[in-house]
Scaffold this motif. Structure first.
Motif, short mmCIF file in Angstrom:
data_model
loop_
_atom_site.label_atom_id
_atom_site.label_comp_id
_atom_site.label_asym_id
_atom_site.label_seq_id
_atom_site.Cartn_x
_atom_site.Cartn_y
_atom_site.Cartn_z
N TRP A 44 51.74 9.51 102.58
CA TRP A 44 50.46 8.79 102.68
C TRP A 44 49.90 8.46 101.31
CZ3 TRP A 44 48.53 6.18 106.47
CH2 TRP A 44 48.91 6.48 107.77
N LEU A 45 50.08 9.37 100.36
CA LEU A 45 49.61 9.11 99.00
C LEU A 45 50.34 7.90 98.40
CD1 LEU A 45 47.89 9.97 96.59
CD2 LEU A 45 49.75 11.48 95.91
N TRP A 46 51.66 7.85 98.57
CA TRP A 46 52.42 6.70 98.08
C TRP A 46 51.99 5.41 98.79
CZ3 TRP A 46 54.33 6.13 93.66
CH2 TRP A 46 54.95 7.17 92.99
N PHE A 47 51.74 5.51 100.11
CA PHE A 47 51.30 4.35 100.87
C PHE A 47 49.98 3.81 100.32
CE2 PHE A 47 49.47 2.36 104.75
CZ PHE A 47 50.51 1.50 105.05
N ILE A 48 49.05 4.70 99.99
CA ILE A 48 47.76 4.29 99.43
C ILE A 48 47.94 3.71 98.04
CG2 ILE A 48 45.56 5.19 98.58
CD1 ILE A 48 45.61 7.11 101.01
N ILE A 49 48.74 4.36 97.19
CA ILE A 49 48.96 3.84 95.83
C ILE A 49 49.61 2.47 95.88
CG2 ILE A 49 50.31 4.20 93.71
CD1 ILE A 49 49.81 7.25 94.15
N ILE A 50 50.63 2.31 96.71
CA ILE A 50 51.30 1.01 96.83
C ILE A 50 50.33 -0.03 97.38
CG2 ILE A 50 53.08 -0.24 98.14
CD1 ILE A 50 54.86 2.27 97.71
N GLY A 51 49.49 0.35 98.34
CA GLY A 51 48.49 -0.56 98.88
C GLY A 51 47.51 -1.04 97.82
N ILE A 52 47.02 -0.12 97.01
CA ILE A 52 46.09 -0.48 95.94
C ILE A 52 46.76 -1.41 94.94
CG2 ILE A 52 44.80 0.43 93.96
CD1 ILE A 52 44.26 2.95 95.69
N LEU A 53 47.97 -1.06 94.52
CA LEU A 53 48.69 -1.90 93.55
C LEU A 53 49.00 -3.28 94.12
CD1 LEU A 53 51.19 0.66 91.99
CD2 LEU A 53 49.24 -0.41 90.88
N ALA A 54 49.44 -3.33 95.37
CA ALA A 54 49.77 -4.62 95.99
C ALA A 54 48.53 -5.48 96.13
CB ALA A 54 50.42 -4.40 97.35
N GLY A 55 47.42 -4.89 96.55
CA GLY A 55 46.17 -5.63 96.66
C GLY A 55 45.69 -6.15 95.32
N PHE A 56 45.84 -5.32 94.28
CA PHE A 56 45.44 -5.72 92.94
C PHE A 56 46.29 -6.89 92.44
CE2 PHE A 56 45.99 -5.40 88.32
CZ PHE A 56 44.67 -5.60 87.92
N VAL A 57 47.61 -6.75 92.58
CA VAL A 57 48.51 -7.81 92.12
C VAL A 57 48.26 -9.11 92.88
CG1 VAL A 57 50.94 -8.53 92.00
CG2 VAL A 57 50.29 -6.23 91.29
N ALA A 58 48.11 -9.01 94.19
CA ALA A 58 47.84 -10.20 95.00
C ALA A 58 46.52 -10.84 94.61
CB ALA A 58 47.83 -9.84 96.48
N GLY A 59 45.51 -10.01 94.36
CA GLY A 59 44.21 -10.54 93.92
C GLY A 59 44.29 -11.25 92.59
N ARG A 60 45.07 -10.70 91.67
CA ARG A 60 45.25 -11.33 90.36
C ARG A 60 45.98 -12.66 90.49
NH1 ARG A 60 42.84 -9.50 85.83
NH2 ARG A 60 44.66 -10.05 84.65
N LEU A 61 46.99 -12.71 91.36
CA LEU A 61 47.77 -13.93 91.52
C LEU A 61 47.02 -15.02 92.29
CD1 LEU A 61 51.28 -12.42 92.32
CD2 LEU A 61 50.57 -13.52 90.20
N MET A 62 46.25 -14.62 93.27
CA MET A 62 45.60 -15.61 94.14
C MET A 62 44.23 -16.05 93.65
SD MET A 62 47.73 -16.36 96.51
CE MET A 62 46.71 -17.19 97.70
N ARG A 63 43.49 -15.18 93.03
CA ARG A 63 42.12 -15.52 92.64
C ARG A 63 41.83 -15.24 91.17
NH1 ARG A 63 38.82 -16.26 97.35
NH2 ARG A 63 39.89 -15.44 99.16
N GLY A 64 42.78 -14.72 90.45
CA GLY A 64 42.57 -14.47 89.03
C GLY A 64 41.95 -13.13 88.71
N GLY A 65 41.69 -12.29 89.69
CA GLY A 65 41.12 -10.97 89.43
C GLY A 65 41.22 -10.08 90.64
N GLY A 66 41.15 -8.80 90.41
CA GLY A 66 41.17 -7.84 91.52
C GLY A 66 39.85 -7.88 92.27
N PHE A 67 39.79 -7.17 93.39
CA PHE A 67 38.60 -7.18 94.23
C PHE A 67 37.86 -5.86 94.20
CE2 PHE A 67 41.63 -10.08 96.31
CZ PHE A 67 40.91 -11.25 96.17
N GLY A 68 38.35 -4.87 93.50
CA GLY A 68 37.78 -3.54 93.54
C GLY A 68 38.71 -2.63 94.33
N LEU A 69 38.58 -1.35 94.11
CA LEU A 69 39.52 -0.37 94.65
C LEU A 69 39.62 -0.41 96.16
CD1 LEU A 69 41.38 1.97 93.82
CD2 LEU A 69 39.44 3.49 94.19
N VAL A 70 38.49 -0.40 96.86
CA VAL A 70 38.51 -0.34 98.33
C VAL A 70 39.08 -1.61 98.92
CG1 VAL A 70 37.08 -0.12 100.39
CG2 VAL A 70 36.62 1.31 98.42
#
Length: 84
Positions: free
Chosen positions: A7-33
């Motif tokens: 579960w810890l890896w799932f959460i870490i991968i989720g955070i990283l994937a969301g961050f990377v996708a946010g950077r690629l699609m909108r130019g910035g992350g959206f925050g941790l949650v």
């Protein structure tokens, strides 16, 4: 792998994937949650799409790629409904 570590890896991968996708699609992350939510939903969506295409990605890097692709698809779909 122990359940709590999985579960810890799932959460870490989720955070990283969301961050990377946010950077690629909108130019910035959206925050941790929000990064976590986008990444986790993206992981499910990416796994489903990869399964339809017959693509298998294993390991941590494969999971990150799958989740990131799914998160990018999710953000793209959301952007279709937010056009003003």
């Amino acid at each position: 792998m122990d359940g709590s570590i999985g579960w810890l890896w799932f959460i870490i991968i989720g955070i990283l994937a969301g961050f990377v996708a946010g950077r690629l699609m909108r130019g910035g992350g959206f925050g941790l949650v929000v990064n976590l939510v986008v990444g986790v939903i993206g992981a499910v969506l990416g796994g489903w799409v990869f399964g339809l295409l017959g693509i298998s990605a294993g390991g941590i890097i494969g999971s990150l790629v799958t989740a990131t692709v799914g998160a990018i698809i999710l953000l793209w779909i959301i952007s279709l409904f937010q056009r003003s």
